[in-house]
Design an enzyme around this catalytic site. Sequence first.
Site, PDB file in Angstrom:
ATOM      1  N   GLU A  61       0.800  -1.185   0.024  1.00  0.00           N
ATOM      2  CA  GLU A  61      -0.207  -0.039  -0.143  1.00  0.00           C
ATOM      3  C   GLU A  61       0.909   1.038   0.081  1.00  0.00           C
ATOM      4  O   GLU A  61       0.596   2.221  -0.689  1.00  0.00           O
ATOM      5  CB  GLU A  61      -0.845  -0.162   1.185  1.00  0.00           C
ATOM      6  CG  GLU A  61      -2.438  -1.115   1.136  1.00  0.00           C
ATOM      7  CD  GLU A  61      -1.664  -2.248   1.330  1.00  0.00           C
ATOM      8  OE1 GLU A  61      -2.566  -3.338   1.020  1.00  0.00           O
ATOM      9  OE2 GLU A  61      -0.656  -2.603   1.621  1.00  0.00           O
ATOM     10  N   HIS A 130     -10.053  -6.007   8.980  1.00  0.00           N
ATOM     11  CA  HIS A 130     -10.574  -5.825   7.650  1.00  0.00           C
ATOM     12  C   HIS A 130     -12.091  -5.229   7.885  1.00  0.00           C
ATOM     13  O   HIS A 130     -12.995  -5.073   6.911  1.00  0.00           O
ATOM     14  CB  HIS A 130     -10.818  -7.324   6.889  1.00  0.00           C
ATOM     15  CG  HIS A 130      -9.470  -7.969   6.633  1.00  0.00           C
ATOM     16  ND1 HIS A 130      -8.788  -8.507   7.538  1.00  0.00           N
ATOM     17  CD2 HIS A 130      -8.820  -7.933   5.311  1.00  0.00           C
ATOM     18  CE1 HIS A 130      -7.734  -8.948   6.867  1.00  0.00           C
ATOM     19  NE2 HIS A 130      -7.750  -8.770   5.792  1.00  0.00           N
TER      20      HIS A 130
END
Length: 325
Positions: A61, A130
């Site tokens: 990321e 998540h």
Amino acid sequence: MSSEIKFGRAINQALRECMAADDAVIVIGEDIAGAGGSFGVTRGLLNEFGEHRVRDTPISEAAIVGAAVGAAMCGLRPVVEIMFMDFVTLAMDALVNQAAKMRFMFGGRASAPLVLRTPHGGGLSAGPQHSQCLEAWFAHVPGLKTVCPSTPADAYHLMKAAVADPDPVIFIENKSLYGASGPAPQAENAVAIGEAKTLRAGTDLTILAYGAVCRDALKAAEMLASEGVSAEVIDLRSLQPWDKDAVLASVARTHRLVVVHEAVRDFGPAAEICAHVAEFGFFDLDAPPERVAAPFMPPPFAPDLERVFRPNAEAIIEAARRSVS
């Protein structure tokens, strides 16, 4: 478009139109090309625009967002997908210290016109790494704009507005909305970043929400009506900037406020909104503002625990009853 469209498909349609209109718009992220992304939002873009504009990336990321900031500085308009909002933690330097500060650091002569798309929220029993809702982080950073639509039409219009914006925009998509259908967007109903929308008019109470909990707010308003309480429901749509005037005007009419979000309650967006209303709309209030949000803990895995963790219509109704009592 047909008269109905799904939330994820509406975002896909907006991206397709933006890419067709401007060769500078590119899409990058993990598995967003051939696979179409974890939730299928970018499906079909690779075939239409080719791998030079729809690029899969390594699982990094920090590298993805860092490359997007550089691309934005060099004249492109990247749309980045971060697979789950939890993973923005790995890209905070590029977002907060680079993209957000670009216009300020260069005296207005440069900016970073990029969009970071990312899903948040529960409903899939995906657990604490998540399922987090971290939008308050970005709303706190000068230089970043933050939006979170609740309907397919608003998702379409806000995505087009985000891509066109000269500064970085965090575009948040609740996972539980991807399969939800709603009226297809109409060109004449374009949405500007920072504009709230009244979903239901009312006279006794304002319920302010954004994202997936707007559904719960509307359900709560319907149930409250059977008790003789007329609730106005406002979809904030944008967290930064947020529509202060619309919220204060609603409170001036109803004299009570309940703010709902799926993010944890402590230091969440509702805290800033309630503080602003208390400061600038104090004499319109007949009761203290109420907050309905997740408890201060990580999202649980177990479906039954996740249902208790996430705000729902019943929790909104309880807050409304306290406010009008």
